[in-house]
Design an enzyme around this catalytic site. Structure first.
Site, mmCIF file in Angstrom:
data_model
loop_
_atom_site.group_PDB
_atom_site.id
_atom_site.type_symbol
_atom_site.label_atom_id
_atom_site.label_comp_id
_atom_site.label_asym_id
_atom_site.label_seq_id
_atom_site.Cartn_x
_atom_site.Cartn_y
_atom_site.Cartn_z
ATOM 1 N N ASP A 144 0.842 -1.197 0.000
ATOM 2 C CA ASP A 144 0.000 0.000 0.000
ATOM 3 C C ASP A 144 0.881 1.252 0.000
ATOM 4 O OD1 ASP A 144 -2.791 0.962 0.365
ATOM 5 O OD2 ASP A 144 -2.009 1.807 2.220
ATOM 6 N N GLU A 183 1.662 -0.526 -5.020
ATOM 7 C CA GLU A 183 0.620 0.456 -5.342
ATOM 8 C C GLU A 183 1.367 1.769 -5.616
ATOM 9 O OE1 GLU A 183 -3.280 2.851 -3.760
ATOM 10 O OE2 GLU A 183 -1.577 2.505 -2.459
HETATM 11 C C1 NOJ Z 1 -4.518 2.873 -0.753
HETATM 12 C C2 NOJ Z 1 -5.591 1.876 -0.479
HETATM 13 O O1 NOJ Z 1 -5.821 1.129 -1.639
HETATM 14 C C3 NOJ Z 1 -6.787 2.678 -0.030
HETATM 15 O O2 NOJ Z 1 -7.952 1.887 0.013
HETATM 16 C C4 NOJ Z 1 -6.468 3.297 1.286
HETATM 17 O O3 NOJ Z 1 -7.530 4.148 1.681
HETATM 18 C C5 NOJ Z 1 -5.184 4.130 1.209
HETATM 19 N N1 NOJ Z 1 -4.144 3.490 0.461
HETATM 20 C C6 NOJ Z 1 -4.652 4.356 2.599
HETATM 21 O O4 NOJ Z 1 -4.150 3.148 3.116
#
Ligand code: NOJ
Length: 532
Positions: free
Chosen positions: A203, A267
């Site tokens: 993440d 991500e």
């Molecule tokens: C990216 C995640 O995919 C999302 O769902 C989340 O709100 C934010 N990062 C914070 O962790």
């Protein structure tokens, strides 16, 4: 798992499961790990090689699992460690690997580390988070803004200092300059790899390290892209810092030392594809796969998508494998976002995702063309959505899976109210589509199978081919061509002579094509053609 299939993530197809919305086996209206186990047969039948589970660790769920309160356990509403172990082994027996979501940028404010950290400036874990004195005029330590809106700092009256939170105030950022944080996460990563987890989706992968001096971000200018203007600043000091790469080189060493090697998926919410490319590492020594958000957010337009794919191919070193997704739990579902709920367009998008050079990520429900479901009023569950700032609420793309047309859609037995409203499952569901060889579900399964049996589709180079306006045509390897007509008109598309392997109009499978393929509006095909 053996070392022999170490490249499974290059050849294969991954499938994201938002566990709460997949299948509820204990009747509480929320999906759980047992529900995933119960549907592994569907995933095996579909032909996916790996599943990525959205966070399953304990969490107060202000951001549905992305606010972790214990990194080494399973959320009691989703199951327990023994159920996860069973899921990993049941999946392995079907040739499916399990990837977990790792959230290293921030914890929950209820994580014991933060509870301790905020208690006093001398607390053991104080330095695990980012604390600063307010400026002399009482304003926040710098001008950074939270992704969910407002200043990225929260003042703690008790100690008179503010802590950094790039997301919700309940998601304090960890300080990745702190060696103890690094050692702790190396240990967490090993903990899950030791349990047989095949890898992590990381993440906020580009955000862990912040500028050491916490300098102000420069204000946006009129020439900046829309997302930067909306935020009001160029995020140069809180994201994409060069030192973040050390962390991934370190984790890659850990992942490579396991047998079989584990994988790291980032991500990388970045709009400069050259910057994305850096996350693969200068010598392929960082992340295995990085999500491509310029592609995710592009319109379903032939010229735009071709441009992004060409830029991606140019930006990536030969060892770097692209990752393609059209849907996820943040951005919503591609049949709605890209295709305005038009099934023919969704078929073209699916065909594109599964035939570009790279690893496709499907999101649960993509295989049947599930569309977004309006979620309003008391039904809203998304914390940031309730704040109503940067996000308008992500619930519409997170609603329960449609397994069949029964009440509860096979997601829940109907006893408890589902945690999010269920969409129109009579129109779109797995059971009906399994009976229909012409369905989106069969198209998806057949494309995955085609990819498995066609080396061009797994590893052949990508090359754009000349195409009429509104059409995107490309070659994969020596003898596979893909053409998608992303327009409302019928078009004759020049291609080399060949045969349609799979068309979005399944009645054309096997058709011989001479100099042109005639494509109707929103129609696409994969062709076997004479070697180039
Ligand atoms: C990216 C995640 O995919 C999302 O769902 C989340 O709100 C934010 N990062 C914070 O962790």
């Amino acid at each position: 798992m053996t070392n022999g299939d170490a490249a499974w993530w290059r050849d294969g197809v991954l499938y994201q499961i938002y566990v709460r919305s997949f299948a509820d086996t204990d009747g509480d209206g929320s999906g759980d790990l047992q529900g995933v186990i119960d549907h592994l047969d569907h995933l095996e039948w579909l032909g996916v090689d790996g599943i990525w589970l959205s966070p399953i660790t304990p969490s107060p769920d202000r951001d549905w699992g992305y606010d972790v309160s214990d990194y080494r356990d399973v959320h009691p509403e989703l199951g327990d460690l023994a159920t996860l172990d069973r899921l990993v082994s049941e999946a392995a027996s079907r040739g499916i690997r399990v990837i977990l979501d790792l959230v290293p940028n921030h914890t929950s404010d209820l994580h014991p580390w933060f509870v301790d950290a905020r208690s006093s400036v001398n607390a053991e874990h104080r330095g695990w988070y980012v604390w600063r004195d307010p400026r002399p005029d009482g304003s926040p330590p710098n001008n950074w803004v939270s992704v969910f809106g407002g200043p990225a700092w929260e003042l703690e009256e008790r100690t008179g200092q503010s802590y950094l939170h790039n997301f919700l105030t309940e998601q304090p950022d960890l300080d990745w300059w702190n060696e103890d944080v690094r050692r702790e996460f190396e240990d967490i990563v090993r903990f899950w790899f030791d349990r047989g987890i095949a890898g992590f989706r990381i993440d906020v992968a580009n955000g862990l390290i912040k500028d050491r001096a916490l300098r102000d971000n420069a204000p946006a200018t009129q020439d900046d892209p829309e997302d930067i203007r909306r935020r009001g600043q160029r995020q140069v000091y809180n994201l994409n810092r060069p030192e973040v790469h050390e962390i991934y080189r370190d984790w890659r060493g850990i992942a490579d030392a396991f047998d079989p090697p584990r994988i790291l998926v980032g991500e990388t919410w970045i709009f400069d594809l050259r910057e994305v490319a850096r996350f693969y590492g200068a010598t392929g020594d960082e992340l295995h796969l990085c999500f491509n958000f310029p592609f995710v957010f592009a319109d379903l337009d032939a010229e735009t998508l071709r441009g992004i794919v060409e830029t991606t191919e140019d930006a990536l070193e030969p060892f770097a494998q692209p990752a393609w997704a059209g849907s996820n739990h943040d951005v919503g579902r591609f049949p709605t976002r890209w295709c305005a709920d038009r099934p023919a367009a969704a078929r073209c998008a699916l065909l594109m995702l599964l035939t570009l050079r790279g690893t496709p990520f499907l999101y649960y429900g993509d295989e049947i063309g599930m569309v977004e479901v309006p979620v309003t009023g008391d039904d809203v569950r998304d914390g940031p959505g309730q704040i109503g700032e940067a996000q308008t609420g992500r619930d519409p793309g997170r609603t329960p899976m449609h397994w069949n047309a029964e009440p509860g859609t096979g997601f829940t037995d109907g006893g408890a109210r589902p945690w999010l409203p269920i969409g129109d499952a009579r129109a779109i569901n797995v059971a009906d589509q399994r009976e229909d060889p012409g369905s989106m579900l069969h198209l998806c399964r057949d494309l995955i199978a085609l990819r498995r049996e066609t080396s061009d589709l797994r590893s052949g180079a990508y090359a754009s081919l000349p195409s009429p306006p509104g059409v995107w045509t490309w070659r994969r390897g020596s003898s596979t061509t893909v053409a998608v007509n992303l327009s409302d008109g019928r078009v004759a598309v020049p291609v080399d002579p060949g045969t349609i392997a799979i068309g979005t109009d399944r009645s054309r499978d096997g058709e011989t094509v001479d100099a042109d393929i005639n494509l109707g509006p929103w129609e696409g095909a994969v062709l076997r053609v004479a070697p180039a």
